[in-house]
Design an enzyme around this catalytic site. Structure first.
Site, PDB file in Angstrom:
ATOM      1  N   ARG A 181     -13.569  13.414   6.182  1.00 54.70           N
ATOM      2  CA  ARG A 181     -12.276  14.052   6.471  1.00 54.70           C
ATOM      3  C   ARG A 181     -11.808  14.900   5.303  1.00 54.70           C
ATOM      4  O   ARG A 181     -11.217  15.966   5.476  1.00 54.70           O
ATOM      5  CB  ARG A 181     -11.225  12.988   6.805  1.00 54.70           C
ATOM      6  CG  ARG A 181     -11.448  12.370   8.187  1.00 54.70           C
ATOM      7  CD  ARG A 181     -10.637  11.102   8.338  1.00 54.70           C
ATOM      8  NE  ARG A 181      -9.241  11.303   8.048  1.00 54.70           N
ATOM      9  CZ  ARG A 181      -8.444  10.370   7.504  1.00 54.70           C
ATOM     10  NH1 ARG A 181      -8.911   9.168   7.212  1.00 54.70           N
ATOM     11  NH2 ARG A 181      -7.194  10.639   7.273  1.00 54.70           N
ATOM     12  N   ASP A 226     -14.814   3.389   7.390  1.00 56.34           N
ATOM     13  CA  ASP A 226     -13.731   4.198   6.840  1.00 56.34           C
ATOM     14  C   ASP A 226     -14.179   4.941   5.591  1.00 56.34           C
ATOM     15  O   ASP A 226     -13.783   6.085   5.372  1.00 56.34           O
ATOM     16  CB  ASP A 226     -12.503   3.341   6.518  1.00 56.34           C
ATOM     17  CG  ASP A 226     -11.431   4.197   5.868  1.00 56.34           C
ATOM     18  OD1 ASP A 226     -10.944   5.116   6.545  1.00 56.34           O
ATOM     19  OD2 ASP A 226     -11.134   3.995   4.681  1.00 56.34           O
ATOM     20  N   LYS A 246      -8.494  -1.228   6.353  1.00 59.02           N
ATOM     21  CA  LYS A 246      -8.815  -1.848   5.056  1.00 59.02           C
ATOM     22  C   LYS A 246      -7.866  -3.004   4.759  1.00 59.02           C
ATOM     23  O   LYS A 246      -8.272  -4.046   4.255  1.00 59.02           O
ATOM     24  CB  LYS A 246      -8.742  -0.790   3.942  1.00 59.02           C
ATOM     25  CG  LYS A 246      -9.921   0.166   3.991  1.00 59.02           C
ATOM     26  CD  LYS A 246      -9.786   1.308   3.010  1.00 59.02           C
ATOM     27  CE  LYS A 246      -8.758   2.306   3.449  1.00 59.02           C
ATOM     28  NZ  LYS A 246      -8.813   3.625   2.877  1.00 59.02           N
ATOM     29  N   SER A 306      -7.203   4.314   9.067  1.00 56.91           N
ATOM     30  CA  SER A 306      -7.949   4.214   7.811  1.00 56.91           C
ATOM     31  C   SER A 306      -7.284   3.177   6.882  1.00 56.91           C
ATOM     32  O   SER A 306      -7.930   2.258   6.373  1.00 56.91           O
ATOM     33  CB  SER A 306      -7.977   5.597   7.143  1.00 56.91           C
ATOM     34  OG  SER A 306      -8.356   5.508   5.804  1.00 56.91           O
ATOM     35  N   HIS A 334       0.847  -1.191   0.000  1.00 54.25           N
ATOM     36  CA  HIS A 334       0.000   0.000   0.000  1.00 54.25           C
ATOM     37  C   HIS A 334       0.882   1.240   0.000  1.00 54.25           C
ATOM     38  O   HIS A 334       1.828   1.338   0.780  1.00 54.25           O
ATOM     39  CB  HIS A 334      -0.915   0.020   1.231  1.00 54.25           C
ATOM     40  CG  HIS A 334      -1.803   1.224   1.250  1.00 54.25           C
ATOM     41  ND1 HIS A 334      -3.021   1.250   0.588  1.00 54.25           N
ATOM     42  CD2 HIS A 334      -1.642   2.454   1.792  1.00 54.25           C
ATOM     43  CE1 HIS A 334      -3.564   2.441   0.739  1.00 54.25           C
ATOM     44  NE2 HIS A 334      -2.745   3.191   1.455  1.00 54.25           N
TER      45      HIS A 334
HETATM   46  N1  URA Z   1      -5.374   6.674   2.298  1.00 58.17           N
HETATM   47  C1  URA Z   1      -6.370   6.130   3.022  1.00 58.17           C
HETATM   48  O1  URA Z   1      -6.894   5.090   2.675  1.00 58.17           O
HETATM   49  N2  URA Z   1      -6.749   6.763   4.133  1.00 58.17           N
HETATM   50  C2  URA Z   1      -6.205   7.900   4.560  1.00 58.17           C
HETATM   51  O2  URA Z   1      -6.592   8.406   5.589  1.00 58.17           O
HETATM   52  C3  URA Z   1      -5.173   8.464   3.804  1.00 58.17           C
HETATM   53  C4  URA Z   1      -4.772   7.813   2.670  1.00 58.17           C
END
Ligand code: URA
Length: 431
Positions: A172, A165, A191, A187, A86
């Protein structure tokens, strides 16, 4: 049904610098997902977290509550280990495209559940959708079948993973509370943990084009995420990598696919190859393949073979000619000298304004829009030489794109050429 807590009390605790109790956290995430905690209440809480932070135990609980808001995927039926990567998001960051097939060469399954771009950073799905026919939406059964047959899948994350999220991230984005380390870490990790990968390599970007502009904050984000992953039983490692200037020589959807295919063909820009190989090594190590040689798999075409099968499995044509823009405009060097700055954020915004990115989730993107880069920081340039070529189908966008680049390209007439290339991988954080 009467609720066990009052949102106003939860907000007040955080506003006054207190620590949220585990049961308060579980409730507030669940009640927000159910629509009982209102958007304005969650935005006040997010701002209180942004300003006052969270303790480690609070972040762990918050992440768990977000995972519990949705489904968890299960790859345990696969015969091979799973590894995922990621990136916290950058400009010209196309690494997922060559990386997923490259790692799959070594009998490691790579489930890359990805997103679309928002703002100045691009999204992996937008890039791949510039390949004619390619399909981002797969069912869980299709994902498993493709991992079994091909070894790699890059597709849209279904709506079932961490729905709390999804809601919170959108909120956000509109309340200036994205850049809070506890909120970013929970966040991303909610995931990734819900996705069920055995191991995870994080590419935490540092610099003007990243969420984290300085190395200290990027390091803190990396350590927080590595701890969350390790606690949840996911082997997690983070690399801190440079995002002061765009990665590679292209920014924009089809342009980045073209560059990724060059890397898969054994060529491509040195920084993209370096980062792809560094992340592949980490993923392969974490997946129990420490002797694998990813560089050789790029050179001898094995990674390209997996790429072709991966694209075709999602109805894309790996031989299709990628679309190109109807209009281009060069940005020229204003003097002789050494290019000292090609600012990642400015180039990202310019590419976005050319049509490569979206301002709102529902906006379309142009596959062809973006920027080709002809010189990178440290290189000597001559007055009148093209530094960038801007691409778009809608030439009325050139003016605003050029405005975004104002101040983002700096040439030092007295500067000395920098030998070699600045490092792309800056640091490593392991559990
Ligand atoms: N990517 C995400 O999935 N969440 C965040 O808060 C920032 C970047």
């Amino acid at each position: 049904m009467s609720e066990p807590f009052d949102a106003v009390d939860v907000i007040r605790t955080k506003r006054d610098g207190g620590t949220l109790a585990p049961a308060q956290i579980d409730w507030v995430i669940d009640a927000y997902t159910r629509g009982v905690v209102a958007e304005e209440q969650m935005s006040a809480l997010a701002m209180a977290i942004f300003l006052n932070g969270m303790e480690r135990a609070e972040i762990v609980r918050w992440t768990r509550a977000m995972i519990a808001s949705g489904e968890r995927m299960d790859f345990s039926s696969l015969s091979r280990p799973t590894a995922d990567k990621h990136s916290t998001g950058g400009v010209g960051d196309k690494i997922t495209l060559p990386l997923a097939p490259l790692v799959a060469v070594f009998d490691v399954a790579v489930p890359q559940l990805s997103g679309r771009g928002l703002g100045h950073t691009g999204g992996t799905l937008d890039k791949l959708e510039s390949i004619p026919g390619w399909r981002a939406a797969l069912s869980n059964e299709e994902i498993l079948a493709q991992l079994d047959r091909v070894g790699a899948v890059i597709c849209a994350a279904g709506s079932g993973l961490a729905p709390a999220d999804k809601k919170l991230y959108a909120l956000r984005d509109t309340t200036a509370t994205v850049e809070a380390i506890p909120l970013i870490a929970s966040s991303i990790m909610s995931k990734k943990i819900a996705e069920g990968t055995d191991s995870l390599v994080l590419d935490v970007k540092v610099g003007s084009g990243a969420f984290m502009k300085d190395a200290d904050r990027a390091g803190e984000l990396a350590r927080t995420m590595v701890e969350l992953g390790t606690d949840a039983g996911v082997r997690t490692v983070a690399l801190l990598t440079d995002m002061s200037t765009p990665l590679g020589l292209t920014v924009g959807n089809a342009l980045e696919v073209r560059e990724s295919v060059e890397v898969l063909a054994g060529g491509g820009p040195a920084d993209v190859v370096e980062l792809t190989v560094a992340l592949a090594r980490e993923m392969l190590d974490a997946a129990g393949r420490p002797d694998a040689d990813p560089e050789a798999a790029l050179e001898d075409g094995r990674a390209m073979d997996v790429w072709r099968r991966m694209v075709a499995a999602q109805d894309g044509d790996p031989d299709a000619v990628l679309p190109t823009a109807r209009h281009t405009e060069n940005v020229l060097a204003e003097s002789d000298g050494v290019l000292t700055t090609l600012d990642a954020y400015d180039v990202g915004v310019a590419s976005w304004r050319l049509g490569a990115g979206r301002a709102r989730k529902e906006d379309p993107v142009q596959a062809v829009a973006g920027i080709e880069i002809h010189a990178k920081p440290g290189e000597r340039v001559r007055k009148g030489q093209p530094i960038l070529t801007l691409h778009t189908d809608t030439p009325e966008r050139f003016e605003r794109a050029l405005e975004a680049l104002d101040g983002g390209i700096v040439i030092d007439p007295a500067g000395a050429e920098v030998p070699g290339r600045p490092a792309t991988v800056l640091d490593r954080v392991a559990g």
